[in-house]
Design an enzyme around this catalytic site. Structure first.
Site, short mmCIF file in Angstrom:
data_model
loop_
_atom_site.label_atom_id
_atom_site.label_comp_id
_atom_site.label_asym_id
_atom_site.label_seq_id
_atom_site.Cartn_x
_atom_site.Cartn_y
_atom_site.Cartn_z
CE1 TYR A 112 3.56 -37.96 -28.14
CE2 TYR A 112 5.56 -37.97 -29.48
CZ TYR A 112 4.47 -38.64 -28.92
OH TYR A 112 4.32 -39.98 -29.10
CG MET B 284 -2.63 -7.02 9.28
SD MET B 284 -0.93 -6.51 8.97
CE MET B 284 -0.95 -6.25 7.22
CB CYS C 148 0.37 -40.90 -23.73
SG CYS C 148 0.92 -42.60 -23.83
CE LYS D 126 -3.65 -0.56 2.52
NZ LYS D 126 -4.10 -0.84 3.90
NE ARG E 22 -5.20 3.31 3.86
CZ ARG E 22 -5.32 3.54 2.54
NH1 ARG E 22 -4.76 4.61 1.99
NH2 ARG E 22 -5.96 2.68 1.79
CG HIS F 218 -12.27 -45.11 -11.78
ND1 HIS F 218 -13.49 -45.16 -12.42
CD2 HIS F 218 -11.36 -45.50 -12.69
CE1 HIS F 218 -13.30 -45.57 -13.66
NE2 HIS F 218 -12.03 -45.79 -13.84
CB SER G 188 4.57 -43.12 -26.35
OG SER G 188 3.67 -42.28 -25.66
NE ARG H 89 -6.64 -4.36 -3.41
CZ ARG H 89 -7.10 -4.30 -2.18
NH1 ARG H 89 -6.30 -4.48 -1.16
NH2 ARG H 89 -8.36 -4.06 -1.94
N GLY I 69 -7.87 -7.20 4.11
CA GLY I 69 -8.79 -7.12 5.25
C GLY I 69 -8.32 -7.82 6.52
P1 ADP Z 1 -7.24 -2.52 3.86
O1 ADP Z 1 -5.79 -2.77 3.97
O2 ADP Z 1 -8.04 -3.49 4.62
O3 ADP Z 1 -7.66 -2.35 2.42
P2 ADP Z 1 -7.21 0.36 4.09
O4 ADP Z 1 -5.97 0.83 4.72
O5 ADP Z 1 -7.28 0.47 2.64
O6 ADP Z 1 -7.51 -1.12 4.59
O7 ADP Z 1 -8.42 1.15 4.74
C1 ADP Z 1 -9.76 0.76 4.57
C2 ADP Z 1 -10.60 1.92 4.06
O8 ADP Z 1 -10.51 3.03 4.90
C3 ADP Z 1 -10.16 2.42 2.72
O9 ADP Z 1 -10.72 1.66 1.68
C4 ADP Z 1 -10.67 3.83 2.70
O10 ADP Z 1 -11.99 3.87 2.22
C5 ADP Z 1 -10.65 4.23 4.15
N1 ADP Z 1 -9.51 5.13 4.36
C6 ADP Z 1 -8.25 4.82 4.69
N2 ADP Z 1 -7.47 5.92 4.76
C7 ADP Z 1 -8.29 6.97 4.47
C8 ADP Z 1 -8.09 8.38 4.33
N3 ADP Z 1 -6.90 8.93 4.55
N4 ADP Z 1 -9.16 9.12 4.03
C9 ADP Z 1 -10.37 8.57 3.80
N5 ADP Z 1 -10.61 7.27 3.91
C10 ADP Z 1 -9.59 6.46 4.23
MG MG Z 2 -7.81 -0.95 1.14
#
Ligand code: ADP
Ligand code: MG
Ligand code: MG
Length: 760
Positions: free
Chosen positions: A724, A94, A704, A20, A83, A355, A636, A239, A92
């Protein structure tokens, strides 16, 4: 590495910044509207893990710099998000903390994000995906923007192309007056991103432009998180997008046309799973219906049909044009014709290596195995699941991709070879060295093989030609005939039938070469069980033919040594068919252990222009490869029998009784009947290839068997230099893809070596 890096600085090390973090740095440098911020590096995390110390002073200074850049103070018009950012994507898993508005809070949020690297979800996810837990995570501190500020605000997720079809053009969802969490948590239902077109056309246009830009930059399909605050667009993350098989193939081919990537890159990017996901029928809509029962997803694809309980009914119903699903307590080799006739297979017992599963996968039919909750009553012709009764003739739908079974007929989508897959295959053909042929025994299978791009028929078995019910009586006559003249009559009759069979095959070939394997069946398999016969003469003959160990018994070329008439008849039938329909035909001898056997069959072929080869499926044949090579045109490897021989266990017993335990305990890593056993069987093959080529450089060597279409095995077979592989028609595109990937990887590996040599 420093403990803190601002987005505007230029390092892009994902092992310091996490994915990220790197994506935010990249996007900032591209000039995209990214809320400013900085990354607290993985080095800082590692120190924190040891000492619980955060680089507080640097962080305080960085916040001050951020405040200066934005022109507002933390808590007074400025809030930040904290983040997580690992070097491997763990969607999702962490924590992320939003709306942080003072330094106490900030440090505790940082602690929380760092700690979440070791929360239960994340640990489990890493274990499942074999991600080392030593990697650690970075933390991103970023100025907040507010998707919930007013009616001109909102948040969304955007794919640069459709992730399920691969269609060009952005695809995504938008939720008005909301923050990111509301969208991902699924508590509110978003609208298609197109709704922005009317609401804020300039934002929509900018999104399209940014999606294109990011694709061009990363040369791949992107999954983008964005937020709109009071009509102003911000990008929060990008990503590589996860995509379906169909989308993977289409986007890769389209991107070559758009000159984003090269054909080589397109080939390397598509996976074998992408292709198998693409080639099977599937349930049309995402199914919300509750399955009647769940089993193992043994062979992918979906199919509907009327329930039948035995192979004979399956064949009979299919002849009438009825689609059927064959439902069996478990399957045996006798069910083959039933499986071939059915649209799909459901069994009560048996695992992924059963089988039924193997045969169904080979034929490209969906199969659900081991649905233990069904109770089959074959006499009453019905099965029940927890009180629900399903009778013969009732319709069910099976989804072999998921392992689900449904009552009734659900809409199933036909997925055929797409234009894009054909294009991808033509590139694969250009890169690969390994030939890819098909195993096919019938004109229909030959037609299929051609559709899937086979370069020849590498194995045409002739057993099926004898097994058809009307043929069985003739071969029985031959076996039971008490005198020579009756035998001759029967064999002539068989010869006539075989000639016709071959004629039909040759007509379908249209120039493709074919290797016909002479009969490999023990005689007793043609006879009825002893207790079903009244005639004492016949009973006596059946008893005589009985074998202690049929697998290692009187079969293949051994049968021809004692009764040459059958091979003689087959060879004549081929020659007669060839006189009417010219074709490129080679003949292959099964179960050979010594060159003497090959010589004997060659004598039967005297005067014929057909090439002769041996099936390498006994250990001794491999050890005598040099001597055999001198006598024949090609080899073969029959990897199914060879694997049995090398392991000294039979496939059926192994799969029924102990192989699953071996796999669970990790005594064996893979089922050697699915994935070629490189360390044992492969070693033997390498030895045979070496000696064969030493004796006769130009000898053609193929493989084969089930394993010849399995991706890892194909990769290995490429490296040992066979010419082959021959596999079931459905696996041809996969084999071609992997063969091309292997050739490209070989090219890459040899590149630096060349440079090194030149440097010397
Ligand atoms: P994950 O790693 O689970 O994708 P993120 O770090 O992307 O988590 O955060 C989840 C959500 O939080 C993001 O999709 C975004 O919508 C919101 N978010 C994170 N940082 C900001 C920010 N600086 N301003 C507004 N929304 C944010
Ligand atoms: Mg995210
Ligand atoms: Mg064999």
């Amino acid at each position: 590495m420093a403990y803190v890096q601002f987005f505007a600085e230029k390092e892009k090390d994902k092992f310091q910044l996490g994915n990220k973090g790197v994506s935010l740095v990249e996007m900032t440098h591209l000039g995209l509207p990214v809320p400013p911020g900085f990354v607290i590096t993985i080095d800082a995390y590692k120190r924190w893990r040891e000492t619980k110390l955060l680089p507080s002073e640097t962080i305080t200074e960085s916040v001050a710099a951020l405040e200066k850049e934005i022109g507002r103070k933390l808590g007074k018009g400025l809030e930040v998000s904290v983040r997580s950012s690992g070097p491997v994507s763990m969607p999702g898993m962490m924590d992320t903390v939003l709306n942080v508005s003072d330094m106490g809070q900030l440090f505790s949020a940082l602690g929380r994000v760092f700690e979440s690297w070791d929360n239960m979800r994340a640990v489990e996810y890493r274990r499942l995906n074999k991600i080392p837990s030593t990697l650690g995570t970075a933390a991103v501190v970023q100025a907040m923007v507010y998707g919930n500020r007013d009616e001109r605000s909102g948040t969304g997720v955007l794919f640069s192309r459709n992730p399920s079809t691969g269609e060009a053009g952005i695809f995504g969802e938008y939720l008005s007056q909301a923050q990111g969490d509301d969208l991902v948590s699924g508590t509110r239902t978003p609208k298609p991103v197109e709704t922005l077109k009317a609401m804020m056309p300039d934002v929509y246009a900018r999104l399209e432009e940014i999606a294109k830009r990011l694709e061009r930059h990363f040369c791949d399909m992107q999954d983008i998180e964005f937020t709109v605050e009071s009509g102003k667009l911000y990008i929060l993350q990008t990503r590589t997008a996860k995509r379906s098989g169909q989308a993977a193939v289409k986007s890769a081919v389209d991107m070559v046309e758009e000159e984003l990537i090269t054909p080589e890159e397109a080939i390397s990017r598509v996976t074998p799973d992408d292709i198998s996901g693409l080639l099977h029928k599937r349930l049309k809509a995402p199914v919300t219906l509750r399955p009647l029962v769940k089993g193992l997803n043994a062979a992918p694809g979906a199919a509907s049909g009327r329930v039948v309980f035995d192979p004979v009914s399956a064949v009979a119903e299919a002849r009438k044009g009825t689609s059927v699903i064959l439902v069996r307590p478990e399957t045996s080799p006798d069910d083959i014709q039933g499986i071939a006739a059915a649209e799909g297979v459901l069994t009560q017992r048996g695992g992924l290596t059963s089988h039924a599963a193997i045969v169904a996968r080979g034929m490209g039919k969906p199969c659900v195995c081991g649905a233990e909750d069904i109770l089959i009553d074959t006499l009453a012709r019905q099965f029940s699941v927890n009180g629900t009764l399903v009778q013969e003739g009732e319709e069910i739908t099976i989804d072999g991709t998921m392992g689900n079974v449904y009552l009734g007929r659900l809409a199933v989508e036909e997925v055929s070879l797409t234009q894009e897959l054909m294009e991808l295959m033509s590139w694969a053909d250009g890169f690969k060295r390994l030939g890819v042929r098909a195993n096919a025994d019938t004109p229909q299978m030959i037609a299929q093989a051609k559709t899937f791009g086979a370069e020849g028929i590498g194995l045409c078995r002739t057993e099926r030609m004898f097994n058809a019910p009307e043929r069985l009586s003739v071969i029985r006559e031959f076996i039971l005939a008490e005198n020579g003249s009756k035998r001759t009559d029967a064999i002539e009759h068989l010869g006539q039938l075989q000639k016709e069979d071959f004629g039909f095959l040759f007509r379908e070939l249209q120039g493709l070469p074919i290797i016909i394997r002479l009969l490999d069946l023990p005689l007793h398999e043609f006879l009825p069980p002893e207790d079903e016969v009244a005639d004492p003469q016949v009973r006596k003959r059946i008893a005589e033919l009985k074998e202690t160990n049929p697998m290692l018994g009187h079969r293949g070329v051994r049968l021809a040594v004692t009764s040459p008439q059958i091979y003689q008849m087959q060879i004549e039938a081929i020659e007669k068919a060839l006189a009417e329909v010219p074709a490129d035909v080679s003949v292959m001898i099964p179960q050979v252990v010594t060159a003497q056997e090959a010589l004997m069959v060659k004598r039967l072929l005297k005067g014929s222009r057909m090439k002769v080869g041996v099936m390498m499926e006994t250990v001794r044949a491999c050890m005598r490869a040099a001597q055999l090579a001198e006598e024949v045109d090609f080899f073969s490897f029959g990897t199914n029998d060879l694997t049995q021989a090398v392991f000294s266990f039979s496939r059926e017993d192994a799969e029924k009784k102990f192989l699953t335990t071996y796999l669970t305990l990790g005594i064996l890593q893979d089922n050697p009947f699915e994935v070629l056993d490189v360390k044992g069987v492969g070693r033997l093959m390498e030895t045979a290839v070496f000696w064969a080529r030493r004796a006769k450089k130009e000898i053609e060597i193929g493989v084969c068997g089930e394993q010849a279409g399995e991706p890892r095995s194909v990769r290995y077979l490429h490296t040992i230099g066979v010419d082959y592989v021959s596999t079931s028609p459905f696996r041809i595109p996969i084999a071609k893809l992997v063969a091309a990937q292997a050739a490209l990887a070989g090219r890459r590996d040899s590149q630096p070596d060349k440079e090194k040599e030149e440097g010397k």
